[in-house]
Each structure stands twice: as structure tokens, then as C-alpha cells.
Design an enzyme around this catalytic site. Structure first.
Site, mmCIF file in Angstrom:
data_model
loop_
_atom_site.group_PDB
_atom_site.id
_atom_site.type_symbol
_atom_site.label_atom_id
_atom_site.label_comp_id
_atom_site.label_asym_id
_atom_site.label_seq_id
_atom_site.Cartn_x
_atom_site.Cartn_y
_atom_site.Cartn_z
ATOM 1 N N ARG A 245 25.188 6.773 -7.594
ATOM 2 C CA ARG A 245 25.070 6.685 -9.062
ATOM 3 C C ARG A 245 26.348 7.171 -9.749
ATOM 4 O O ARG A 245 27.399 7.215 -9.141
ATOM 5 C CB ARG A 245 23.845 7.454 -9.565
ATOM 6 C CG ARG A 245 22.533 7.145 -8.849
ATOM 7 C CD ARG A 245 22.188 5.668 -8.850
ATOM 8 N NE ARG A 245 20.791 5.454 -8.406
ATOM 9 C CZ ARG A 245 20.355 4.342 -7.847
ATOM 10 N NH1 ARG A 245 21.167 3.315 -7.639
ATOM 11 N NH2 ARG A 245 19.092 4.221 -7.498
ATOM 12 N N HIS B 200 23.438 5.253 -2.334
ATOM 13 C CA HIS B 200 23.622 5.094 -3.786
ATOM 14 C C HIS B 200 23.919 6.461 -4.383
ATOM 15 O O HIS B 200 23.040 7.331 -4.374
ATOM 16 C CB HIS B 200 22.360 4.504 -4.421
ATOM 17 C CG HIS B 200 22.008 3.157 -3.872
ATOM 18 N ND1 HIS B 200 22.451 1.986 -4.449
ATOM 19 C CD2 HIS B 200 21.298 2.795 -2.774
ATOM 20 C CE1 HIS B 200 22.010 0.954 -3.735
ATOM 21 N NE2 HIS B 200 21.312 1.424 -2.711
ATOM 22 N N ALA C 101 12.485 0.635 -7.837
ATOM 23 C CA ALA C 101 12.546 0.739 -6.382
ATOM 24 C C ALA C 101 13.624 1.729 -5.982
ATOM 25 O O ALA C 101 14.713 1.718 -6.545
ATOM 26 C CB ALA C 101 12.861 -0.630 -5.785
ATOM 27 N N LEU D 294 13.095 -0.978 -1.916
ATOM 28 C CA LEU D 294 13.341 -2.355 -1.488
ATOM 29 C C LEU D 294 14.432 -2.376 -0.438
ATOM 30 O O LEU D 294 15.438 -1.684 -0.615
ATOM 31 C CB LEU D 294 13.745 -3.229 -2.678
ATOM 32 C CG LEU D 294 12.608 -3.538 -3.649
ATOM 33 C CD1 LEU D 294 13.125 -4.287 -4.868
ATOM 34 C CD2 LEU D 294 11.505 -4.358 -2.954
ATOM 35 N N ASP E 228 20.224 4.441 2.546
ATOM 36 C CA ASP E 228 19.770 3.778 1.320
ATOM 37 C C ASP E 228 19.126 4.790 0.368
ATOM 38 O O ASP E 228 18.228 4.431 -0.402
ATOM 39 C CB ASP E 228 18.816 2.619 1.621
ATOM 40 C CG ASP E 228 18.650 1.689 0.428
ATOM 41 O OD1 ASP E 228 19.500 1.714 -0.482
ATOM 42 O OD2 ASP E 228 17.647 0.953 0.385
ATOM 43 N N HIS F 115 25.279 3.601 4.087
ATOM 44 C CA HIS F 115 24.681 2.914 2.922
ATOM 45 C C HIS F 115 24.030 3.956 2.028
ATOM 46 O O HIS F 115 22.953 4.464 2.336
ATOM 47 C CB HIS F 115 23.621 1.891 3.377
ATOM 48 C CG HIS F 115 22.968 1.151 2.241
ATOM 49 N ND1 HIS F 115 22.792 -0.208 2.249
ATOM 50 C CD2 HIS F 115 22.434 1.577 1.075
ATOM 51 C CE1 HIS F 115 22.191 -0.588 1.135
ATOM 52 N NE2 HIS F 115 21.961 0.483 0.398
ATOM 53 N N LYS G 140 29.593 -6.082 -1.119
ATOM 54 C CA LYS G 140 28.134 -6.106 -1.057
ATOM 55 C C LYS G 140 27.558 -7.360 -1.698
ATOM 56 O O LYS G 140 27.854 -7.666 -2.855
ATOM 57 C CB LYS G 140 27.595 -4.853 -1.769
ATOM 58 C CG LYS G 140 26.086 -4.739 -1.804
ATOM 59 C CD LYS G 140 25.501 -4.458 -0.431
ATOM 60 C CE LYS G 140 23.987 -4.585 -0.427
ATOM 61 N NZ LYS G 140 23.300 -3.312 -0.415
ATOM 62 N N HIS H 17 19.790 -2.138 5.721
ATOM 63 C CA HIS H 17 18.401 -1.653 5.715
ATOM 64 C C HIS H 17 17.402 -2.701 6.235
ATOM 65 O O HIS H 17 16.551 -3.165 5.490
ATOM 66 C CB HIS H 17 17.972 -1.117 4.346
ATOM 67 C CG HIS H 17 18.410 -1.934 3.145
ATOM 68 N ND1 HIS H 17 18.159 -3.267 3.001
ATOM 69 C CD2 HIS H 17 19.090 -1.577 2.036
ATOM 70 C CE1 HIS H 17 18.651 -3.684 1.856
ATOM 71 N NE2 HIS H 17 19.226 -2.694 1.255
ATOM 72 N N ASN I 281 26.315 -0.854 -7.032
ATOM 73 C CA ASN I 281 25.401 -1.396 -8.053
ATOM 74 C C ASN I 281 25.217 -0.445 -9.225
ATOM 75 O O ASN I 281 24.118 -0.026 -9.549
ATOM 76 C CB ASN I 281 24.045 -1.794 -7.433
ATOM 77 C CG ASN I 281 23.277 -0.622 -6.852
ATOM 78 O OD1 ASN I 281 23.870 0.355 -6.402
ATOM 79 N ND2 ASN I 281 21.962 -0.713 -6.872
ATOM 80 N N HIS J 204 22.255 -7.339 1.215
ATOM 81 C CA HIS J 204 20.858 -7.017 0.918
ATOM 82 C C HIS J 204 20.082 -8.275 1.311
ATOM 83 O O HIS J 204 20.091 -9.262 0.581
ATOM 84 C CB HIS J 204 20.664 -6.673 -0.565
ATOM 85 C CG HIS J 204 19.257 -6.278 -0.870
ATOM 86 N ND1 HIS J 204 18.886 -4.993 -1.178
ATOM 87 C CD2 HIS J 204 18.113 -6.996 -0.867
ATOM 88 C CE1 HIS J 204 17.574 -4.931 -1.349
ATOM 89 N NE2 HIS J 204 17.082 -6.148 -1.172
#
Ligand code: NCD
Ligand code: ZN
Length: 353
Positions: free
Chosen positions: A17, A15, A268, A224, A252, A13, A104, A179, A41, A141
Site C-alpha cells: 500500500r 501488497h 478481498a 482473491l 499476497d 508477492h 504484473k 497465488h 496496484n 493474477h
């Protein structure tokens, strides 16, 4: 124990970007992990296999040639962002692609860039049914958004209101509870039917919620789901170090530009990718269970996703180092977790070919 050798781990997991931010952070993940489940995301979100394919190419293009024994290549494992309108046929395309490994679920409004998320789980039942048939995992999530629910109770609320009924309705759907942050979630995952697993971040193993308020408000400890009580942290540490294959590594790591964090309404997300496996080693050492790190970091996730474990190994050395107080992040700066402070374990540079 001063060195620790294990099979190369994966991050289930993260991110990464896009654009200049991607170029700034992807190398940290690729230096440590063989593969990573890449969160969808972005803005706009990755809502189709075609968008995932293009994003995958951008990730690979952002990675410098790896100065390592021939053949090692970081593999981004792509995900789709579930929306109220994601068609069941898109799951067929995703499965056929071979590079999409999960879908997701962000409850709309739950976290950063989740506005396009699912407004009511019933809207996506046909899509979930197709995922169940094709063996496509659902990554959740697990928090219920909304001003009426206490921020520390969102995970428990989600278990009762959404997750437990969902697991009953779709008995064969593979689900990763992403998470997890509470003792309640750990107990739930332990007792759940087969095909249910959870990821755990380094910050939730290393900190309780006091970290957010120690001597003042500390935006770089805001993520988060938010950090929880000490009893929750202990339960997470127990689960991660238990050898139970339902619990595996997912950082995360979620970078934001400094000004977006240090703000009257800060984003977050904590950036941990620069020291990810090293931080897990700290947590496992605290629990006296360094011997269980390899299963958590390198075996259980691969097994759950039906992927081969890696052949090569990595070595960590018990030798403190200090991450910089900031990294370049496109036009701005990125404040890493533990910047300017000591990290107990160091990753050995890979052996040259
Ligand atoms: C994530 C982000 O910034 O994309 N933030 C976070 O605090 N973890 C979103 C998420 O995974 O919730
Ligand atoms: Zn995340």
C-alpha cells in the site's frame, strides 16, 4: 523439532500500500524477509519506472532503522502494472533501472484495484515480446473475471483461455503464476515448459473455503483468488513441500481497513505479513516437511528471479504467541489474520551486532 534455522526468506508477492497504510504494514514484512516483490496496484497504479522509483523511495522511507547487525536493509523489488497501453520502451527503462523485477498482469476487473488492467491479452503482445527478449518476468493474477464464470472456476478458465496459449506464443517469457489455489493450477505448473513458476500463500495452505463460512460469514477470510476445496489445499501443500523449485513463497498479504472488510460489499484481501513466515512453518509442520521450508521460502524464488540467496539466517522457535486483534492502520484499524488466536511458531528477534 523446537527451533528452525534457515537462510533469510523473501516474499515474492506482497501488497505494501501507500501513505499511512504503508507506514503501518511495511515493518512487518521487513522484519521477516530480506526482499519482497511489491505489487503495483495502487490508485493510481504504478505504470512506469519513474512511478516505481518514487514508490520505492516511499517504502524505504517508511521503514524504521532496523535494529539488527550492521548492513541489513530490506530491499523492495518493484513491479510495473501492465495496462493495455504500457509501451514496449517502458520495459527497456524498467530493465535498465535495476530495481524493477517484474510486470504484473491483472485481467481488468479481476480483483482489488484492477480496473486499469488488461482488457484483452492481445493488446499487450508487443510489450510481452520485449519482456521476453529482456528477461523481464510476467507475474499473472490468473483468474478470468466476468459474471458468467463461476468464482471457483476462474483460475481453471484463465489457464485454458489465456495462460496456456500465452506460454506457447512466448516460449521464452518467464512467468510467475501468482497465488495458485487449485490442484488444476498445481498440475499445470508442474507440467509447464521451463521458465514457469508459481507462488503460494499461507492462507491457501492452511484453509479451505469452509473458513469463509464457519458459523457465519467471515470477511477476514475473503481474498482473491478465493479459498478452494480441501482437495485443492492438499495439492497446494504437496506442491509447496515437494522440493520442486517451481513453487515458492508469496504471501499476497493484502491489508484493508477494517470497515472496508466488514461491510455489505467487503474488499478481498487477507493481512498475514505480521506472522508470515511463522504461518508457513505451521503449514509445513502439518505436512511433516519442515525440512523443505528453507528451499520454498529462501532459495527457489531468488533462483527464479536470478538474485543471490541471502547470507544471514533467521530462527523460528516452536513457542505459541497471540497476535493482537487489531493493528493501527493509518486513521483506522487493521484486523490481522489469526488476531486473538494462537500462532504456533515465533520468530526470534535478530541477534544484536
Ligand atoms: C489484493 C489486494 O487487496 O490488493 N487482494 C487479494 O485478495 N489478494 C489484490 C490481489 O492480489 O488480488
Ligand atoms: Zn496480490
Amino acid at each position: 523439532m523446537n527451533t528452525l534455522t534457515m537462510q533469510r526468506p523473501d516474499d515474492w508477492h506482497v501488497h505494501l500500500r501507500d501513505g499511512s497504510a504503508l507506514a503501518a504494514v511495511a515493518k512487518f514484512t521487513a522484519a521477516r524477509f530480506g526482499r519482497a516483490i511489491v505489487m503495483p496496484n495502487l490508485e493510481p497504479a504504478i505504470t512506469s519506472t519513474a512511478l516505481a522509483a518514487a514508490y520505492r523511495e516511499r517504502i524505504l522511507a517508511a521503514l524504521p532503522a532496523m535494529n539488527e547487525p550492521a548492513g541489513r536493509r530490506f530491499e523492495p523489488l518493484m513491479t510495473l502494472y501492465l495496462t493495455d497501453t504500457l509501451a514496449a520502451q517502458e520495459i527497456d527503462r524498467a530493465k535498465a533501472s535495476g530495481f524493477v523485477h517484474g510486470v504484473k498482469l491483472y485481467p481488468a476487473g479481476a480483483t482489488t484495484h484492477s480496473d486499469a488492467g488488461v482488457t484483452d491479452i492481445r493488446h499487450v503482445y508487443p510489450t510481452l515480446a520485449r519482456m521476453e527478449e529482456l528477461g523481464m518476468p510476467l507475474l499473472v493474477h490468473g483468474e478470468t473475471p466476468g459474471p458468467e464464470i463461476d468464482v471457483f472456476d476462474r483460475e481453471a478458465h484463465f489457464i485454458d483461455a489465456v495462460l496456456a496459449p500465452l506460454l506457447e506464443r512466448f516460449r521464452r517469457l518467464k512467468v510467475v503464476f501468482e497465488h495458485v489455489t487449485t490442484a488444476r493450477a498445481v498440475d499445470f505448473v508442474r507440467a509447464a515448459r521451463g521458465g514457469v513458476a508459481a507462488t503460494i500463500t499461507p492462507q491457501h495452505l492452511l484453509h479451505n473455503r469452509n473458513a469463509i463460512f464457519s458459523g457465519g460469514i467471515r470477511p477476514h477470510y475473503y481474498c482473491l483468488p478465493i479459498l478452494k476445496r480441501e482437495a485443492d489445499r492438499q495439492a497446494l501443500l504437496d506442491a509447496a513441500t515437494s522440493g520442486n523449485p517451481r513453487f515458492f513463497l508469496g504471501t499476497d498479504s493484502a491489508p484493508h481497513e477494517r470497515a472496508a472488510k466488514e461491510s455489505a460489499c467487503g474488499c478481498a484481501g487477507m493481512f498475514t505479513a505480521h506472522a508470515a513466515i511463522e504461518l508457513y512453518a505451521e503449514a509445513f509442520e502439518q505436512a511433516g516437511r519442515l525440512d523443505r521450508l528453507e528451499g520454498f521460502a529462501a532459495h527457489f524464488g531468488a533462483d527464479f528471479y536470478g538474485l543471490a540467496r541471502h547470507d544471514e539466517i533467521i530462527t523460528l522457535t516452536k513457542e505459541p504467541w497471540v497476535p493482537p486483534v487489531s493493528y493501527d492502520f493509518g486513521a483506522g484499524a487493521l484486523v490481522p489474520y489469526r488476531g486473538g488466536e494462537s500462532v504456533a511458531w515465533r520468530l526470534e528477534p535478530a541477534a544484536r551486532a
